[in-house]
Write a protein that holds these residues in place. Structure first.
Motif, mmCIF file in Angstrom:
data_model
loop_
_atom_site.group_PDB
_atom_site.id
_atom_site.type_symbol
_atom_site.label_atom_id
_atom_site.label_comp_id
_atom_site.label_asym_id
_atom_site.label_seq_id
_atom_site.Cartn_x
_atom_site.Cartn_y
_atom_site.Cartn_z
ATOM 1 N N LEU A 1 0.854 -1.185 0.000
ATOM 2 C CA LEU A 1 0.000 0.000 0.000
ATOM 3 C C LEU A 1 0.888 1.232 0.000
ATOM 4 O O LEU A 1 1.838 1.322 0.780
ATOM 5 C CB LEU A 1 -0.886 0.000 1.246
ATOM 6 C CG LEU A 1 -1.696 1.266 1.526
ATOM 7 C CD1 LEU A 1 -2.813 1.422 0.488
ATOM 8 C CD2 LEU A 1 -2.287 1.218 2.940
ATOM 9 N N ALA A 2 0.601 2.181 -0.884
ATOM 10 C CA ALA A 2 1.285 3.471 -0.904
ATOM 11 C C ALA A 2 0.213 4.549 -0.942
ATOM 12 O O ALA A 2 -0.615 4.569 -1.858
ATOM 13 C CB ALA A 2 2.206 3.584 -2.105
ATOM 14 N N ILE A 3 0.216 5.428 0.057
ATOM 15 C CA ILE A 3 -0.831 6.441 0.184
ATOM 16 C C ILE A 3 -0.269 7.803 -0.199
ATOM 17 O O ILE A 3 0.791 8.203 0.284
ATOM 18 C CB ILE A 3 -1.386 6.498 1.624
ATOM 19 C CG1 ILE A 3 -1.769 5.097 2.112
ATOM 20 C CG2 ILE A 3 -2.599 7.416 1.690
ATOM 21 C CD1 ILE A 3 -2.203 5.057 3.566
ATOM 22 N N GLY A 4 -0.980 8.505 -1.076
ATOM 23 C CA GLY A 4 -0.588 9.842 -1.483
ATOM 24 C C GLY A 4 -1.483 10.896 -0.871
ATOM 25 O O GLY A 4 -2.123 10.682 0.159
ATOM 26 N N ALA A 5 -1.552 12.040 -1.524
ATOM 27 C CA ALA A 5 -2.347 13.156 -1.028
ATOM 28 C C ALA A 5 -3.725 13.168 -1.685
ATOM 29 O O ALA A 5 -3.955 12.526 -2.719
ATOM 30 C CB ALA A 5 -1.617 14.467 -1.304
ATOM 31 N N ASP A 6 -4.657 13.901 -1.061
ATOM 32 C CA ASP A 6 -5.988 14.163 -1.640
ATOM 33 C C ASP A 6 -6.749 12.891 -1.979
ATOM 34 O O ASP A 6 -7.383 12.795 -3.033
ATOM 35 C CB ASP A 6 -5.860 15.049 -2.890
ATOM 36 C CG ASP A 6 -5.188 16.376 -2.592
ATOM 37 O OD1 ASP A 6 -5.423 16.916 -1.501
ATOM 38 O OD2 ASP A 6 -4.412 16.850 -3.445
ATOM 39 N N GLY A 7 -6.668 11.905 -1.095
ATOM 40 C CA GLY A 7 -7.460 10.702 -1.293
ATOM 41 C C GLY A 7 -6.896 9.711 -2.278
ATOM 42 O O GLY A 7 -7.556 8.725 -2.626
ATOM 43 N N LEU A 8 -5.660 9.910 -2.733
ATOM 44 C CA LEU A 8 -5.024 8.986 -3.674
ATOM 45 C C LEU A 8 -4.301 7.875 -2.927
ATOM 46 O O LEU A 8 -3.662 8.118 -1.901
ATOM 47 C CB LEU A 8 -4.025 9.749 -4.547
ATOM 48 C CG LEU A 8 -3.109 8.891 -5.441
ATOM 49 C CD1 LEU A 8 -3.904 8.284 -6.588
ATOM 50 C CD2 LEU A 8 -1.948 9.724 -5.963
ATOM 51 N N ALA A 9 -4.392 6.671 -3.462
ATOM 52 C CA ALA A 9 -3.622 5.544 -2.920
ATOM 53 C C ALA A 9 -3.353 4.549 -4.040
ATOM 54 O O ALA A 9 -4.108 4.474 -5.021
ATOM 55 C CB ALA A 9 -4.358 4.874 -1.775
ATOM 56 N N VAL A 10 -2.268 3.810 -3.883
ATOM 57 C CA VAL A 10 -1.962 2.705 -4.785
ATOM 58 C C VAL A 10 -2.023 1.435 -3.960
ATOM 59 O O VAL A 10 -1.302 1.292 -2.965
ATOM 60 C CB VAL A 10 -0.584 2.877 -5.439
ATOM 61 C CG1 VAL A 10 -0.330 1.750 -6.434
ATOM 62 C CG2 VAL A 10 -0.474 4.225 -6.139
ATOM 63 N N VAL A 11 -2.913 0.529 -4.361
ATOM 64 C CA VAL A 11 -3.206 -0.672 -3.582
ATOM 65 C C VAL A 11 -2.809 -1.899 -4.399
ATOM 66 O O VAL A 11 -3.257 -2.065 -5.543
ATOM 67 C CB VAL A 11 -4.704 -0.741 -3.235
ATOM 68 C CG1 VAL A 11 -5.006 -2.012 -2.445
ATOM 69 C CG2 VAL A 11 -5.126 0.496 -2.446
ATOM 70 N N ALA A 12 -1.983 -2.757 -3.819
ATOM 71 C CA ALA A 12 -1.610 -4.016 -4.464
ATOM 72 C C ALA A 12 -2.331 -5.160 -3.770
ATOM 73 O O ALA A 12 -2.488 -5.164 -2.548
ATOM 74 C CB ALA A 12 -0.104 -4.217 -4.428
ATOM 75 N N ARG A 13 -2.762 -6.133 -4.574
ATOM 76 C CA ARG A 13 -3.568 -7.236 -4.061
ATOM 77 C C ARG A 13 -3.126 -8.524 -4.741
ATOM 78 O O ARG A 13 -2.479 -8.500 -5.782
ATOM 79 C CB ARG A 13 -5.057 -7.019 -4.372
ATOM 80 C CG ARG A 13 -5.612 -5.703 -4.018
ATOM 81 C CD ARG A 13 -6.906 -5.359 -4.776
ATOM 82 N NE ARG A 13 -7.955 -6.353 -4.640
ATOM 83 C CZ ARG A 13 -8.370 -7.126 -5.622
ATOM 84 N NH1 ARG A 13 -7.813 -7.065 -6.823
ATOM 85 N NH2 ARG A 13 -9.352 -7.987 -5.418
ATOM 86 N N SER A 14 -3.512 -9.647 -4.148
ATOM 87 C CA SER A 14 -3.355 -10.924 -4.838
ATOM 88 C C SER A 14 -4.542 -11.814 -4.509
ATOM 89 O O SER A 14 -5.072 -11.774 -3.401
ATOM 90 C CB SER A 14 -2.041 -11.608 -4.446
ATOM 91 O OG SER A 14 -2.094 -12.110 -3.134
ATOM 92 N N THR A 15 -4.953 -12.584 -5.505
ATOM 93 C CA THR A 15 -6.001 -13.585 -5.337
ATOM 94 C C THR A 15 -5.605 -14.823 -6.125
ATOM 95 O O THR A 15 -4.760 -14.764 -7.033
ATOM 96 C CB THR A 15 -7.366 -13.084 -5.853
ATOM 97 O OG1 THR A 15 -7.287 -12.855 -7.267
ATOM 98 C CG2 THR A 15 -7.789 -11.799 -5.148
ATOM 99 N N ASP A 16 -6.215 -15.934 -5.789
ATOM 100 C CA ASP A 16 -5.929 -17.167 -6.514
ATOM 101 C C ASP A 16 -6.366 -17.067 -7.972
ATOM 102 O O ASP A 16 -5.751 -17.649 -8.860
ATOM 103 C CB ASP A 16 -6.640 -18.345 -5.844
ATOM 104 C CG ASP A 16 -6.099 -18.640 -4.459
ATOM 105 O OD1 ASP A 16 -4.985 -18.186 -4.157
ATOM 106 O OD2 ASP A 16 -6.792 -19.317 -3.674
#
Length: 629
Positions: free
Chosen positions: A144-159
């Motif tokens: 997870l990397a959180i920026g300003a003004d409600g921005l975020a970069v979210v990494a996920r994994s699923t099968d």
């Protein structure tokens, strides 16, 4: 991605912490019972992780603590001194971060420790939890990397989808900017919110990841890969983060090009790489100082660590004063001071500052201490093996001895406080911890040695240290216990079958017991790790999985076995453990199994104590104990 050890840990920005850190300061702290044994009080003593602070509001921090009796997330306003508990869940919460403005605390909500869930967020000052990334289905977190003004970069994994990375903005649908079947996650977001670094293993080698810089629309900026395109690299790369200065595109990277972890600065916009040779013999971890003028260096060598400040303009390397032992995490503050979490084998950890004093002073009694750690250097089949030895304060050897095997496998034991080790010391046992081939901290060649003879390599080193422990007069050969959690639990079960004559009893927590069934049921990121370690899937290299699987040797087990397992464990799933237990039953082997409602270990203090009590009781019933017990 590692199979973690048996202590709770923080995956996101709050961690790391050991299993007996400094007591926290929350008002809800559970008082210590003076009548309880010292080993129980060590587990119950409130403790905290290294705080994670908001970059643009440095007085606002979040940390992890077990002050309530369960590991949960806490908020701390350094300006006012106010603290409050953010999360309150039956099986605890161990993953959290704070946004750069200090307005929002993000935390990961799974179900009963299964690590599968969604990100939630809560105002720093308190208020209702809301879903932080609406539109993203539940998954395993991958950064997870959180920026300003409600921005975020979210990494996920699923099968189903493998690894995905998404850009999330308040009021908008998430946008997918990366997708691949192999393991990947987000490492960093630039200060101006324009560039993202993704750590990936598209080449199929999770032990030696590569880096990719992309823009927020997913378009490629640059790749950093230590090998021919599309092929497994010669060494791994890891990203700490972008320079914390607006408009600065430099990225702090760790590499293994000279056989150990060292720092370099990479600019993905220009392609420039600047390797920094610090002249230190061990592995080096680095982070930025807040103004990007210097690097905070953590040097890990021979199971101990120290801190340095490296000035980028002058190249000067300055040692920061820290006690002998292990730094479990450190962060440079805006005033130039460094906060660090420290402990040693005999002293419970403290959250200290190079500016003087401790941080987050505990409200109550400190956990009882233990004994100092000794070093042993033993000739092994693949080189000299480093082992850590803890022996009872009174009496003389040979002692009944527990070989406590660390998890990972890419981790290592250090000279830091460990309540699980102190339990056995209190009961008259010596404890030996082996940094076998496969462990980190001793160079890339040592870590990489376990591949394709998984489990068997580690056991060769453990056997060499066992022989030394007996011949030196430390260990009683008739009272040797093989014990471990996670990968250590796996090596315990494997060792009881491969080396049945070496051990008197086995204690395995959340282990791999049936490697093929574990691969079938585990989370996708761990499947990728197993393909790297073993050299393929069970269908592709069945003989290797068979050779490395404890269930292959279960009919050779001759000693009592105690197994504890989490019913919701995604890393060492329950079905493969039940397969092994069923075979023990068919063979009439002496064994007991304790199943509990949690995942890969428990974040509930009393549950952890319950597990240790059961292990102690099992040992007392099946092994001659020291007369002092």
């Amino acid at each position: 991605m590692e199979r973690m050890s048996d202590s709770a840990s923080t995956v996101a920005a709050v961690g790391p912490f050991d299993s007996a850190d400094t007591p926290g300061t929350a008002d809800s702290a559970v008082p210590l019972d003076d009548a309880a044994p010292a080993w129980e009080r060590r587990f119950r003593a409130p403790r905290v992780s290294l705080p994670d602070w908001a970059e643009h509001a440095p007085d606002r921090s979040v940390f992890l603590s077990n002050a309530s009796g369960t590991y949960e997330i806490y908020a701390w306003d350094r300006g006012t001194g106010a603290q409050r508990q953010v999360t309150d869940r039956a099986n605890g919460t161990t993953t959290a971060s704070i946004d750069p403005t200090g307005e929002w605390i993000w935390w990961f909500a799974d179900t009963d420790g299964d690590e599968f869930g969604v990100w939630m967020r809560q105002p720093f000052g308190g208020g209702p939890d809301v879903e932080a990334a609406p539109g993203l289905a539940p998954s395993y977190p991958a950064g997870l990397a959180i920026g300003a003004d409600g921005l975020a970069v979210v990494a996920r994994s699923t099968d189903e989808d493998g690894s995905t990375v998404h850009v999330v903005r308040s009021g908008a649908e998430p946008v997918t900017i990366y997708r691949h079947r192999e393991s990947a996650g987000v490492s960093a977001l630039s200060e101006d919110d324009t560039l993202v670094v993704i750590e990936h293993s598209e080449h199929g080698d999770t032990m030696h990841p590569s880096l990719r810089a992309v823009r927020l629309d997913g378009s490629l900026v640059a790749d950093l890969h230590d090998g021919p395109p599309g092929e497994a690299p010669a060494s791994g790369l890891s990203c700490t983060g972008f320079a914390p200065v607006f408009g600065d595109s430099r990225v702090l990277v760790s590499h293994q090009r000279r056989g150990r972890w060292e720092p370099m600065i990479w600019n993905p916009l220009t392609g420039e790489e600047h390797e920094i040779d610090l002249g230190l013999p061990g592995d080096v971890g680095v982070d930025w100082y807040p103004d990007a003028s210097a690097l905070l260096v953590e040097h890990d060598h021979q199971a101990r660590s120290e801190l340095y400040r490296y000035d980028l303009a002058t190249g000067a390397l300055e040692r920061l004063a820290t006690p002998a032992g292990t730094v479990l995490g450190a962060t440079a503050r805006p005033d130039g001071s460094v906060e660090y979490l420290w402990s040693s084998g005999e002293r419970p950890s403290e959250l200290r500052s190079t500016g003087g004093g401790t941080v987050l002073v505990p409200p109550g009694d400190r956990a009882p201490g233990s004994v100092a750690v000794e070093d042993a250097w033993v000739a092994g089949p693949g080189g000299v093996i480093h082992a850590l030895v803890s022996r009872p304060a009174g009496g003389e050897g040979p002692y009944p001895t527990v070989f406590e095997v660390h998890g990972g496998p890419t981790a290592h034991d250090e000279d830091h406080f460990a309540p699980g080790v102190a339990v056995w010391i209190d009961h008259g046992f010596a404890v030996v911890r082996v940094n076998y081939r496969g462990s980190t901290g001793y160079g890339k060649e040592w870590t990489d040695a376990l591949r394709e003879r998984v489990g068997l390599i580690e056991l060769e080193d453990i056997a060499a240290v066992r022989e030394w422990a007996v011949s030196s007069g430390l260990a009683d050969p008739e009272r040797l216990v093989l014990s471990g959690g996670s990968w250590g639990g796996y090596l315990t079960l494997l060792g009881l079958g491969v080396q049945p004559e070496n051990w008197a009893l086995g204690l395995a927590a959340v282990p791999v017991a049936d490697y093929v069934a574990a691969y079938e049921d585990e989370m996708e990121a761990l499947k990728a790790m197993d393909r790297t370690l073993v050299g393929g899937t069970p269908d592709e290299v069945p003989e290797r999985y068979a050779a490395s699987s404890p269930i292959t040797y279960v009919d050779r087990v001759r000693v009592p076995v105690f197994i504890s397992a989490g019913l919701n464990d995604p890393r060492c799933p329950i079905r493969q453990i039940e397969n092994y237990v069923a075979r023990l039953g068919e063979l009439g082997a002496v064994h007991e199994v304790y199943r509990y409602e949690a995942g890969h270990g428990s974040a509930v203090v009393e549950e952890r104590i319950r597990q240790v009590r059961k292990e102690l009781d099992f040992v007392k019933r099946h092994l001659e104990m020291p007369k002092s017990v």
